[in-house]
Design a protein around this motif. Structure first.
Motif, PDB file in Angstrom:
ATOM      1  N   UNK A   1     -24.555  59.700 -94.370  1.00 21.37           N
ATOM      2  CA  UNK A   1     -24.660  61.146 -94.152  1.00 21.37           C
ATOM      3  C   UNK A   1     -25.611  61.417 -92.993  1.00 21.37           C
ATOM      4  N   UNK A   2     -25.172  62.240 -92.048  1.00 16.16           N
ATOM      5  CA  UNK A   2     -25.978  62.588 -90.885  1.00 16.16           C
ATOM      6  C   UNK A   2     -26.088  64.104 -90.779  1.00 16.16           C
ATOM      7  N   UNK A   3     -27.319  64.589 -90.629  1.00 13.82           N
ATOM      8  CA  UNK A   3     -27.594  66.009 -90.445  1.00 13.82           C
ATOM      9  C   UNK A   3     -28.259  66.202 -89.097  1.00 13.82           C
ATOM     10  N   UNK A   4     -27.729  67.125 -88.297  1.00  7.10           N
ATOM     11  CA  UNK A   4     -28.312  67.430 -86.985  1.00  7.10           C
ATOM     12  C   UNK A   4     -28.457  68.939 -86.830  1.00  7.10           C
ATOM     13  N   UNK A   5     -29.378  69.330 -85.935  1.00  8.02           N
ATOM     14  CA  UNK A   5     -29.557  70.738 -85.587  1.00  8.02           C
ATOM     15  C   UNK A   5     -30.232  70.813 -84.234  1.00  8.02           C
ATOM     16  N   UNK A   6     -29.786  71.778 -83.406  1.00 12.20           N
ATOM     17  CA  UNK A   6     -30.432  71.963 -82.111  1.00 12.20           C
ATOM     18  C   UNK A   6     -31.819  72.577 -82.282  1.00 12.20           C
ATOM     19  N   UNK A   7     -31.955  73.478 -83.255  1.00  7.41           N
ATOM     20  CA  UNK A   7     -33.256  74.082 -83.545  1.00  7.41           C
ATOM     21  C   UNK A   7     -33.279  74.565 -84.979  1.00  7.41           C
ATOM     22  N   UNK A   8     -34.425  74.374 -85.627  1.00  3.72           N
ATOM     23  CA  UNK A   8     -34.591  74.831 -87.005  1.00  3.72           C
ATOM     24  C   UNK A   8     -35.953  75.505 -87.134  1.00  3.72           C
ATOM     25  N   UNK A   9     -35.931  76.708 -87.700  1.00  2.00           N
ATOM     26  CA  UNK A   9     -37.179  77.440 -87.926  1.00  2.00           C
ATOM     27  C   UNK A   9     -37.316  77.698 -89.413  1.00  2.00           C
ATOM     28  N   UNK A  10     -38.437  77.269 -89.971  1.00  2.00           N
ATOM     29  CA  UNK A  10     -38.731  77.443 -91.392  1.00  2.00           C
ATOM     30  C   UNK A  10     -39.875  78.429 -91.552  1.00  2.00           C
ATOM     31  N   UNK A  11     -39.697  79.395 -92.451  1.00  5.15           N
ATOM     32  CA  UNK A  11     -40.731  80.382 -92.703  1.00  5.15           C
ATOM     33  C   UNK A  11     -41.248  80.306 -94.127  1.00  5.15           C
TER      34      UNK A  11
END
Length: 468
Positions: A73-83
């Motif tokens: 399983x592979x998870x990618x993201x260009x940008x992630x913002x957590x609040x």
């Protein structure tokens, strides 16, 4: 006069210097936290990112170029913002906001992608130990106040097997929205601009397998379902659906379109409601506006816009029996009614295959009634045009009547069928099947699979017909 301006400037400078110090400490804490997270990952799991910076006001962080690999399983993201991420007392994680650009998830059987993903009030349960057939994340106990993904797409990598059921190999939606998701909650699901592409391998006796493909689209779907989380978790882990599963509380679909090799079918509206009370599940559906378009225009008009269908299914969860009633009405053309009782004998572990469904579902009785002299008239007109051998519609009707009389001669109780075909005007044909021993749908399907077995079935004393 200058003192207020100087005071404000001094406060601003102090604030900037202070924020710079806070940002530096927060950045170092974020880096240490990410390092600890990476070190705590299970063996074989990798986590990389391009940059990380704290989000001071939201007490969170923003990461770019993220890649998380856990086995296949592979998870990618260009940008992630957590609040406002916070641990929960049971070892889970609570996050007030999640904003993701270009989310991408790949499993051995699927590729899931979107342009943007936004989540509100997300609560993740503690991860489960690895187990065969189970994901680490317990999808049945995730809670989410609101989720939305734009330009959502799913590609199914698993090929269809010949012969097999319909295999959806891709799905796309302009927008996918989820509200109030969680254990025992009534979840609202919405899609806009959804399209699926499917294929099926068909293998007829004596012929090579043939791949048939098509496409279906839906303008809008609204669904309200209690404990949708449990159903999603079961589907993800290939487990049986929960016992005493409630039907959808409501669902609405608009402008469903299905492309077939012979033409295009379109349904304008579908509305349904469901209830579960005292172990009795009731599902009601109403459909309106049936349209079919083909390359060859029909030689007779059909009021598809005024066509309606009404469907009610009442299921007893205590004894696994169901009664289904359905009515299809095309104004001035035909009215078809069905009333059937079935019994469920249970499935094997996991999601039932079409063969298991046919085997475990048994027909107790069924009544079919048809009022449609225009349907028969139009059918013979169309057959005469397609045959192109000079026979008229009346001649074809006479031939059909003779064939039915000969084929049904072994069962006098079905004599009304040929009589109705010869003279349907103002009459209703009713056919009933009732047996003391319920017949599995698999056995019924096999009895209709060849002329010899069909004639044996039609000779059954459990079959009767009347025309009035």
């Amino acid at each position: 006069m200058k003192r207020p301006w100087l005071t404000a400037s001094l406060i601003s400078v102090i604030a900037v210097i202070g924020m710079a110090g806070v940002h530096h400490e927060a950045h170092m804490e974020l880096v240490r936290g990410l390092s600890s997270f990476r070190a705590a990952l299970p063996p074989g799991t990798t986590f990389t990112y391009g940059s990380a910076r704290p989000a001071i006001l939201s007490l969170g962080a923003t990461l770019t170029d993220i890649t998380l690999r856990d086995g296949s399983i592979t998870l990618r993201a260009a940008r992630m913002r957590l609040g406002h991420p916070r641990p929960t007392p049971d070892g889970g994680l609570s996050i007030r906001t999640v904003e993701v650009r270009e989310p991408f998830l790949q499993t051995p059987t699927q590729i899931i992608h979107g342009s943007t993903l936004s989540l509100r009030q997300l609560i993740l349960p503690p991860s489960r130990p690895p187990a065969e057939g189970h994901s680490r994340i317990d999808l049945a106990h995730i809670a989410l106040a609101h989720g939305q993904i734009e330009q959502f797409s799913v590609q199914n990598l698993a090929p269809s097997s010949p012969p097999g059921p319909v295999n959806v190999h891709s799905l796309f939606a302009d927008r996918f929205t989820l509200d109030n998701y969680g254990p025992a909650l009534v979840t609202t699901l919405r899609t806009a601009g959804a399209t699926i592409a499917y294929e099926r391998t068909v293998q007829a006796p004596g012929h090579d397998p043939q791949l048939v493909s098509g496409q279906a689209s839906l303008e809008r779907l609204d669904l309200k379902q209690k404990d949708l989380a449990a159903q999603v978790a079961a589907a993800w882990d290939h487990l049986p659906f929960p016992l005493h599963m409630a039907p959808p509380q409501s669902f609405d679909a608009r402008n469903f379109r299905l492309s077939l090799t012979s033409g295009t079918f379109r349904l304008e509206d579908l509305h349904g409601t469901g209830t579960l009370k005292d172990q009795t599940a009731t599902l009601t559906q109403d459909m309106k506006g049936f349209h079919f378009q083909s390359d060859e225009k029909l030689p007779f008009p059909i009021n598809g816009a005024g066509a309606t269908a009404h469907y009610v299914r009442i299921s007893s969860l205590a004894d696994h029996t169901s009664r289904t009633t359905a009515t299809l009405t095309v104004p001035g053309f035909m009215t078809l009614k069905a009333d059937a009782r079935t019994i469920q004998t249970g499935f094997a572990d996991g999601h039932p295959s079409p063969q298991q469904i046919l085997q475990s579902t048994a027909l107790q009785n069924i009544t079919l009634s048809l009022q449609g002299d225009r349907l028969l008239d139009a059918g013979f007109v169309l057959s005469a045009r397609q045959a192109g051998n000079g026979l008229t519609a009346d001649q074809l009707r006479q031939q059909a009547t003779q064939v039915l009389q000969a084929g049904l001669s072994a069962n006098p109780a079905l004599g009304a069928v040929s009589d109705y075909v010869a003279n349907p005007a103002g009459r209703t044909l009713t056919v009933t099947y009732a047996s003391e021993t319920p017949m599995s749908l698999k056995a019924l399907n096999e009895s209709l699979s060849s002329p010899a077995t069909m004639l044996a079935f039609l000779a059954s004393p459990d079959l009767k017909a009347s025309a009035q």
